[in-house]
Design an enzyme around this catalytic site. Structure first.
Site, PDB file in Angstrom:
ATOM      1  N   GLY A 153       0.848  -1.193   0.000  1.00 53.21           N
ATOM      2  CA  GLY A 153       0.000   0.000   0.000  1.00 53.21           C
ATOM      3  C   GLY A 153       0.875   1.230   0.000  1.00 53.21           C
ATOM      4  N   ARG A 154       0.420   2.286   0.684  1.00 49.12           N
ATOM      5  CA  ARG A 154       1.149   3.551   0.681  1.00 49.12           C
ATOM      6  C   ARG A 154       2.536   3.410   1.313  1.00 49.12           C
ATOM      7  NH1 ARG A 154      -4.044   4.751   2.630  1.00 49.12           N
ATOM      8  NH2 ARG A 154      -5.372   5.963   1.213  1.00 49.12           N
ATOM      9  N   ILE A 155       2.589   2.765   2.486  1.00 44.69           N
ATOM     10  CA  ILE A 155       3.858   2.628   3.188  1.00 44.69           C
ATOM     11  C   ILE A 155       4.773   1.672   2.451  1.00 44.69           C
ATOM     12  CG2 ILE A 155       4.951   1.924   5.353  1.00 44.69           C
ATOM     13  CD1 ILE A 155       2.354   2.755   6.786  1.00 44.69           C
ATOM     14  N   THR A 234       7.344  -3.587  10.429  1.00 42.88           N
ATOM     15  CA  THR A 234       7.000  -2.277  10.990  1.00 42.88           C
ATOM     16  C   THR A 234       5.485  -2.098  11.022  1.00 42.88           C
ATOM     17  OG1 THR A 234       7.191  -1.248   8.797  1.00 42.88           O
ATOM     18  CG2 THR A 234       9.146  -1.174  10.216  1.00 42.88           C
ATOM     19  N   ARG A 236       2.514  -4.624  12.446  1.00 46.52           N
ATOM     20  CA  ARG A 236       1.963  -5.026  13.737  1.00 46.52           C
ATOM     21  C   ARG A 236       2.721  -6.266  14.221  1.00 46.52           C
ATOM     22  NH1 ARG A 236      -0.053  -0.766  14.155  1.00 46.52           N
ATOM     23  NH2 ARG A 236      -2.226  -0.189  14.621  1.00 46.52           N
ATOM     24  N   GLU A 265       3.997  -6.602  22.863  1.00 46.07           N
ATOM     25  CA  GLU A 265       4.482  -5.226  22.825  1.00 46.07           C
ATOM     26  C   GLU A 265       3.883  -4.430  23.977  1.00 46.07           C
ATOM     27  OE1 GLU A 265       3.880  -1.558  19.786  1.00 46.07           O
ATOM     28  OE2 GLU A 265       4.674  -3.393  18.884  1.00 46.07           O
ATOM     29  N   HIS A 284       8.648   0.848  18.477  1.00 47.28           N
ATOM     30  CA  HIS A 284       7.465   1.296  17.731  1.00 47.28           C
ATOM     31  C   HIS A 284       7.533   2.806  17.460  1.00 47.28           C
ATOM     32  CE1 HIS A 284       3.043   0.056  16.879  1.00 47.28           C
ATOM     33  NE2 HIS A 284       3.473   0.917  15.977  1.00 47.28           N
TER      34      HIS A 284
END
Length: 323
Positions: A153-155, A234, A236, A265, A284
């Site tokens: 996607g975008r990332i 990066t 989840r 986490e 994170h």
């Protein structure tokens, strides 16, 4: 309208809310227990929420006054969207503004692991620089290698773009749908999940997390990856089984790993994965830039302001409620 903001955020969003005429409630101590957080929510009309507080049926039953939720995040897996839809509660998120920052973090992790930066930095801090040894602490180069993206996607696109420009990496990806822009601009190749894990020299996770993806990257997957492969997450922490990842690294089933998210986490400082020399773990920080966090603050405020005007949230995770 009472708007509860559970943690301090960049001032731009708070200013926007106050100028719009809202009563903004921000606790002096923002390290709230679950019960304290819930008490604030019960007295709010809208929530600007930072963190992974659960918005499930139990929450909605206890907080019937809540009319809108604006998340200070892109991800919304901690929200029961079906339950929100039943109650006609729009849920806003903050896409786009943190894409570059998060992609940069993945890119940083890839390089840090490839050159064993954390391990070598620790040697310097401990005074173990030592004499020159041609075989000590060797990393690997990334030029011309294959970057596999799970969730382009975008990332993922920004990560792929950076890797291609910097290291002329070949891009392969696996998505629910093909990304025509990536195929056109980056010559990215769509592959099956099986091909992705087999072919990738670096495998970077950027998909939205859903329950079906829990522990997707586990022992059986790591065993199919290259022994020289680097795993980057990066997105989840739930995507990977951390025990299986540790075992894969110790057994040299894969070469290294870079994590900005962990499972669980936050992770324990005694987690054995932290002792490995081909691992880099960050707390994170994917969106932790002035620009990204300010943009998230602005978008979250925009969502609440639009809702108050009877308009559709401009950045909405459940747009179907407007149909």
């Amino acid at each position: 309208m009472n708007v509860f903001v559970n943690k301090r955020i960049p001032e731009i969003g708070i200013t926007m809310l106050k100028e719009a005429g809202f009563n903004v409630v921000i606790p002096e101590n923002d390290n709230l227990s679950q019960d304290e957080w819930l008490d604030y929510c019960k007295n709010a009309d809208a929530i600007l929420n930072v963190g992974n507080n659960k918005f499930d049926k139990n929450f909605f039953d206890q907080c019937p006054n809540i009319k809108a939720i604006a998340l200070f995040s892109v991800g919304f897996d901690h929200v029961d969207i079906k339950e929100a839809n039943v109650r006609k509660i729009p849920v806003g998120n903050t896409p786009d503004v943190l894409s570059k920052a998060t992609a940069d973090t993945a890119f940083l992790l890839m390089q840090s692991v490839a050159r064993r930066a954390s391990y070598n930095f620790q040697k310097v801090k401990e005074g173990n620089w030592g004499v020159f040894d041609p075989l000590e602490g060797l990393g690997q180069e990334l030029y011309g290698k294959t970057l596999g993206i799970f969730g382009l996607g975008r990332i993922g696109f920004k990560m792929a773009e950076s890797a291609q420009r910097a290291f002329d990496m070949k891009i392969i990806y696996h998505n629910r749908n093909k990304n025509e822009q990536a195929e056109k601009e980056l010559y990215a190749q769509y592959v099956s999940f099986e091909e992705l894990i087999i072919q990738s020299d670096v495998l970077s996770v950027h998909a939205n997390f859903i329950p079906e993806h829990a522990h997707l990257f586990n022992q059986s997957v790591f065993e199919k990856m290259k022994s020289t492969a680097i795993f980057i997450n990066t997105a989840r922490g739930g995507f990977h089984n951390q025990s299986d990842l540790y075992n894969a690294l110790v057994s040299e089933t894969i070469w290294g790993a870079g994590l900005d998210v962990t499972n669980p986490e936050p992770m324990s400082q005694d987690d054995p994965i932290l002792k490995l020399s081909k691992v880099c773990v960050l707390p994170h920080i994917g969106s932790a830039t002035i620009e990204a966090r300010s943009g998230m603050s602005r978008l979250a405020a925009e969502n609440i302001i639009a809702f108050s005007k009877g308009e559709k949230m401009p950045h909405c995770a459940n747009p179907e409620i407007y149909q």
